[in-house]
Design an enzyme around this catalytic site. Structure first.
Site, short mmCIF file in Angstrom:
data_model
loop_
_atom_site.label_atom_id
_atom_site.label_comp_id
_atom_site.label_asym_id
_atom_site.label_seq_id
_atom_site.Cartn_x
_atom_site.Cartn_y
_atom_site.Cartn_z
N HIS A 115 61.67 47.78 72.30
CA HIS A 115 60.84 48.47 73.29
C HIS A 115 60.89 49.96 73.02
O HIS A 115 61.93 50.49 72.61
CB HIS A 115 61.35 48.18 74.71
CG HIS A 115 60.33 48.47 75.75
ND1 HIS A 115 60.16 49.72 76.29
CD2 HIS A 115 59.41 47.67 76.34
CE1 HIS A 115 59.18 49.68 77.16
NE2 HIS A 115 58.70 48.44 77.22
N ASP A 159 58.72 39.98 77.51
CA ASP A 159 57.87 38.93 76.94
C ASP A 159 58.65 37.83 76.24
O ASP A 159 58.08 36.83 75.83
CB ASP A 159 56.89 39.55 75.94
CG ASP A 159 55.90 40.46 76.64
OD1 ASP A 159 55.44 40.09 77.72
OD2 ASP A 159 55.60 41.54 76.10
N1 CMC Z 1 61.69 43.19 65.07
C1 CMC Z 1 62.24 43.80 64.01
N2 CMC Z 1 62.36 45.14 63.88
C2 CMC Z 1 61.91 45.90 64.89
C3 CMC Z 1 61.33 45.33 66.05
C4 CMC Z 1 61.24 43.92 66.11
N3 CMC Z 1 60.68 43.34 67.18
N4 CMC Z 1 60.96 46.30 66.90
C5 CMC Z 1 61.31 47.45 66.30
N5 CMC Z 1 61.88 47.22 65.09
C6 CMC Z 1 62.43 48.23 64.15
C7 CMC Z 1 61.29 48.93 63.44
O1 CMC Z 1 61.00 48.30 62.20
C8 CMC Z 1 61.87 50.31 63.26
O2 CMC Z 1 62.75 50.29 62.16
P1 CMC Z 1 62.92 51.60 61.23
O3 CMC Z 1 63.46 52.67 62.11
O4 CMC Z 1 63.87 51.16 60.16
O5 CMC Z 1 61.54 51.92 60.71
C9 CMC Z 1 62.72 50.54 64.51
O6 CMC Z 1 63.08 49.22 64.95
C10 CMC Z 1 61.99 51.27 65.64
O7 CMC Z 1 60.75 50.58 65.87
P2 CMC Z 1 59.38 51.31 66.18
O8 CMC Z 1 58.26 50.40 65.83
O9 CMC Z 1 59.39 52.67 65.56
O10 CMC Z 1 59.51 51.49 67.75
P3 CMC Z 1 58.31 51.68 68.76
O11 CMC Z 1 58.92 52.29 69.97
O12 CMC Z 1 57.19 52.41 68.11
O13 CMC Z 1 57.81 50.19 69.05
C11 CMC Z 1 57.54 48.04 70.01
C12 CMC Z 1 58.14 49.45 70.17
C13 CMC Z 1 57.68 47.30 71.34
C14 CMC Z 1 56.04 48.16 69.67
C15 CMC Z 1 58.29 47.29 68.88
O14 CMC Z 1 59.65 47.15 69.22
C16 CMC Z 1 57.67 45.93 68.57
O15 CMC Z 1 56.72 45.86 67.80
N6 CMC Z 1 58.20 44.81 69.21
C17 CMC Z 1 57.61 43.51 69.05
C18 CMC Z 1 56.41 43.39 69.98
C19 CMC Z 1 56.82 43.24 71.43
O16 CMC Z 1 57.68 42.46 71.78
N7 CMC Z 1 56.09 43.99 72.32
C20 CMC Z 1 56.29 43.91 73.76
C21 CMC Z 1 56.83 45.16 74.35
S1 CMC Z 1 57.41 44.91 76.05
C22 CMC Z 1 56.01 44.50 76.99
C23 CMC Z 1 54.93 45.51 76.98
O17 CMC Z 1 55.20 46.69 77.19
O18 CMC Z 1 53.79 45.11 76.81
#
Ligand code: CMC
Length: 427
Positions: free
Chosen positions: A305, A362
């Site tokens: 998140h 989720d």
């Molecule tokens: N699985 C594997 N690696 C992950 C994941 C994951 N689900 N989420 C983040 N990471 C890694 C990502 O690769 C990155 O690594 P690095 O620093 O080495 O590049 C690091 O963790 C930080 O991730 P980010 O994408 O820069 O973080 P963000 O804040 O931009 O993204 C997120 C947040 C929710 C989009 C992301 O965690 C994700 O894609 N999660 C899966 C989708 C998900 O479950 N979404 C629902 C969110 S909660 C409900 C809502 O708000 O709708």
């Protein structure tokens, strides 16, 4: 008195007001920054930027705390109802008995949708995704309810808000009915908000539908857990759309479009599909390895998140609810075992520990919704139904904020500088 923040650019240093919140990080007010320095700030994804002030929802991502108007989400989920939380989000205080009864009555009086709206549904393919349908029909509400689109009138804004909260269950249930080829059911206002929704979704005109109180309570809790979540992508979309003066129905359609994406509300659908694909606890290591592989776009859906760097407090309640619902309904779902084991393995893996990746709301919701009988494609539509109250509360707050301006981000331009047009034959 909070000390101003000094920002140095080149050889000059300027002071900017530091604004304290009630709780949470202080904010540097950089509204004068461009006028002072001729520079913009650069912050893709708004990771460090507050775009508004708000008194609705507070998240402490490190501590895993979520408060609505100051009340912790776990207390609201355990003790309150979705109608009560809706009133709280909209009006700022928990309602008294009479206020709650009046609010519930008002919402129930707006549950029907204009009869002609049903013809919109018939224009969609039977296999249309419910979110595609909702983007269309919610936007279309603005062509039916002209008497609540004057956003300068607080009364009309509240009527539009009530209409949206009341009509979303009807529209979402209709999307489901259309996809399974069953007749639409009209709302039945002697049922609770959630009971009425369940009947419109799973009932048929040929039989009396009896609401199962266990499912009703679980669904109500799920709605509470999704009701609002501060300045997330869809809420910010609603605010941005609304900042131009667009009508509330159009703004909600914009929010629905944003929510659909798998990084946001679409994650509940994606998470259950992923758990099904994994299928067996033996295959979990393979998927954990994929999630860690930088060359593989796969991510553990329902994990991670932007704000929470600890357990999402909604996920804890959701996990307990999943156990409760499956036990009460006497269902054993291997997907729940996969989810629990996946959570256990991920939470003990250095990659997930280091990056502070925890299950989010989720991760378990799909297991419950599946047990209740919703098809996977409906999951994000249910999220939209519940989040509508958060969207309208945030939209109302924005419109009545004297500091509100049209949202207009700046950019770092990296394209071609000036060049002269060359006729096609000379290129
Ligand atoms: N699985 C594997 N690696 C992950 C994941 C994951 N689900 N989420 C983040 N990471 C890694 C990502 O690769 C990155 O690594 P690095 O620093 O080495 O590049 C690091 O963790 C930080 O991730 P980010 O994408 O820069 O973080 P963000 O804040 O931009 O993204 C997120 C947040 C929710 C989009 C992301 O965690 C994700 O894609 N999660 C899966 C989708 C998900 O479950 N979404 C629902 C969110 S909660 C409900 C809502 O708000 O709708």
């Amino acid at each position: 008195m909070t000390e101003p923040t000094m920002i140095k650019t080149g050889t000059t240093e300027k002071s900017y007001p530091t604004l304290p919140g009630t709780v949470g990080p202080e904010v540097v007010d950089i509204r004068r920054f461009y006028a002072d320095t001729g520079m913009f700030t650069y912050d893709p994804g708004f990771t460090s930027t507050a775009a508004c002030q708000s008194a609705i929802t507070y998240i402490d991502g490190d501590a895993g705390i979520l408060l609505h108007r100051g009340y912790p989400i776990d207390q609201l989920a355990e003790k309150s109802s979705f109608m009560e939380v809706s009133y709280l989000l909209l009006h700022g205080e928990l309602p008294g008995e009479k206020e709650l009864a009046d609010f519930t009555w008002t919402i129930s009086r707006h549950t029907m949708v204009h009869e002609q709206l049903s013809t919109f549904y018939r224009g969609f393919r039977r296999d249309a995704h419910p979110m595609a349908i909702l983007c269309g029909v919610v936007g279309a509400l603005s062509s039916f309810y002209h008497d609540s689109t004057d956003i300068t009138d607080p009364k009309q804004r509240m009527i539009a808000s009530h209409r949206l909260i009341a009509k979303m269950p009807t529209l979402v249930a209709m999307a489901h009915k259309y996809s399974v080829g069953q007749p639409f059911l009209y709302p039945q206002n002697d049922l609770s908000y959630t009971g009425n929704f369940l009947r419109m979704t799973f009932g048929v005109p040929a039989e009396k539908y009896v609401v199962n109180p266990i499912i009703e309570a679980a669904m109500d809790k799920i709605f509470i857990l999704h009701a609002d979540h501060e300045q997330n992508a869809s809420t910010s979309t609603v605010r941005l759309a609304g900042s131009s003066g667009a009508n509330p129905f159009a703004c909600m359609a914009a929010g629905i479009a944003c929510l659909w994406g798998p990084a946001h509300g679409g994650a509940n659908e994606a998470a259950l599909n992923m758990l099904r694909e994994i299928g067996d606890v033996k295959r979990i290591p393979e998927y954990i390895a994929r999630a860690k592989d930088k060359d593989d776009p796969f991510r553990l859906m329902g994990f991670g998140h932007r704000v929470y760097k600890n357990f999402d407090p909604r996920a804890r309640v959701m996990k307990a609810t999943a156990d409760e619902v499956l036990r009460e309904l006497n269902i054993t779902d291997p997907v729940l075992d996969v989810a629990k084991e996946l959570e256990h393995i991920a939470l003990n893996d250095p990659y997930f520990i280091e990056k502070k990746l925890y299950p989010n709301v989720d991760f378990y919701s799909g297991v419950i919704l599946n047990a209740i009988g919703f098809p996977t494609e409906m999951f994000t539509a249910l999220f939209a139904l519940a989040r509508t109250v958060g969207w309208v509360a945030q939209w109302n707050e924005m419109i009545s904020d004297p500091e509100q301006k049209i949202g207009r981000p700046r950019q770092l331009y990296v394209g071609e500088a000036h060049r002269d047009y060359v006729p096609v034959g000379d290129r």
